[in-house]
Design an enzyme around this catalytic site. Sequence first.
Site, PDB file in Angstrom:
ATOM      1  N   SER A 209       0.845  -1.200   0.000  1.00  0.00           N
ATOM      2  CA  SER A 209       0.000   0.000   0.000  1.00  0.00           C
ATOM      3  C   SER A 209       0.874   1.241   0.000  1.00  0.00           C
ATOM      4  O   SER A 209       1.953   1.249   0.621  1.00  0.00           O
ATOM      5  CB  SER A 209      -0.892   0.009   1.237  1.00  0.00           C
ATOM      6  OG  SER A 209      -1.516   1.266   1.405  1.00  0.00           O
ATOM      7  N   TYR A 222      -1.869   0.723  10.309  1.00  0.00           N
ATOM      8  CA  TYR A 222      -1.818   0.063   8.999  1.00  0.00           C
ATOM      9  C   TYR A 222      -0.556   0.460   8.241  1.00  0.00           C
ATOM     10  O   TYR A 222       0.159  -0.388   7.694  1.00  0.00           O
ATOM     11  CB  TYR A 222      -3.058   0.444   8.207  1.00  0.00           C
ATOM     12  CG  TYR A 222      -3.121  -0.117   6.808  1.00  0.00           C
ATOM     13  CD1 TYR A 222      -3.352  -1.465   6.584  1.00  0.00           C
ATOM     14  CD2 TYR A 222      -2.973   0.707   5.701  1.00  0.00           C
ATOM     15  CE1 TYR A 222      -3.427  -1.981   5.302  1.00  0.00           C
ATOM     16  CE2 TYR A 222      -3.053   0.213   4.416  1.00  0.00           C
ATOM     17  CZ  TYR A 222      -3.279  -1.140   4.220  1.00  0.00           C
ATOM     18  OH  TYR A 222      -3.337  -1.655   2.943  1.00  0.00           O
TER      19      TYR A 222
END
Length: 391
Positions: A209, A222
């Site tokens: 990501s 995250y």
Amino acid sequence: MDDYTLPFWIYLGVLTVFVGGAMKKILASHLSTRLWAFCLPAVLLLALLGFACCIYSAVRSSPPPATLPAHGKAVFITGCDSGFGNAAAKRLDTLGFEVFATVLDLSGDGAKELQRTCSPNLTLLQVDITQPQQVQQALLDTKAKLGLKGLWGLVNNAGVCVNFGDAELSLMSNYRGCMEVNFFGTLTVTKNFLPLLRQSKGRIVTISSPAGDQPFPCLAAYGASKAALNLFINTLRHELEPWGVRVSTILPSSYKTGQSSNHAYWEQQHKNLLQSLPPGLLEEYGEDYVTETKELFQSHACQANTDLSPVVNTIVQALLSPQPQARYFAGPGVGLMYFIHSYCPFSISNRFLQKLFVKKKLMPQALRKQSSFDLNLSLHNNNNNEEKLKR
């Protein structure tokens, strides 16, 4: 114009405007004769850059090289209950791969869909990648079915995003949960399956990501787990090069996957957070501040792209390209985002992230109270000064 070429042309355009403006001012000044010799190299460099850009564009627009055959190649994919993993498993099965797809629940909707729509060449395995014993059993099952044949590809797709909110408000269980799945789980799978990949000189494709490279607000847990994953994968890429194993990372833009569109999920996460925060901390930030963050995440998730094909296409490309790239941008805007992050001043890239992702309007409650106090104090002082002037 694809997502890779666009940032390069933007960069060239900005540079052209800047140099052109500077040259116009120089030529209009009395110092133009002396400065012309000084600036000539910059003009030549700009011309060379434009020439290189033309070559680059021509290469990018040329027909892609022939891909490797998929038939007979085996691929192991994690996280196929839904999202990228589920879509990729179906696509790879259609192309003729022998697919080993892991799911958390063999009786779940995602597993049943794969059983119903895919060929007998797809094998479903129930695996929680945070459980080393289950990963080892999946390895044994895969080796037993492959026989002497090696594993061509490992697609590290399984991942979670279990937090939303400021870093201080994020629960320690969220930090640990993200690290267990996104980093340690992927690490466990990769280490266990590496002998099979080295045997076949195969591929490792990891779905990561942009949050692992850039500081997105309210995604500390995250992002930290993806940052650890990115560093591990990049290190692995260098170390496995002598073995002939090619390693690629895919960086998707925003897509609607997993629980992201589940309204009940967001409500439950919000409820758990409010119940778990220390009362003093919740008072300083304010319940309305936390609620606004939840609503912003829900809104962002609802606007996410539902077409997963750019990511699935990139997975296929990374597995079958004769010369796979180390990094792929999958989806609109990712290349531009990395261009701004890499070439623009920090203040610009930082503001871009704030405006792009979570556009918060509320300040924490303690700061609002402080601002109100400062405003009242300022008005009081102004009134006192006016009274003194009247006297």
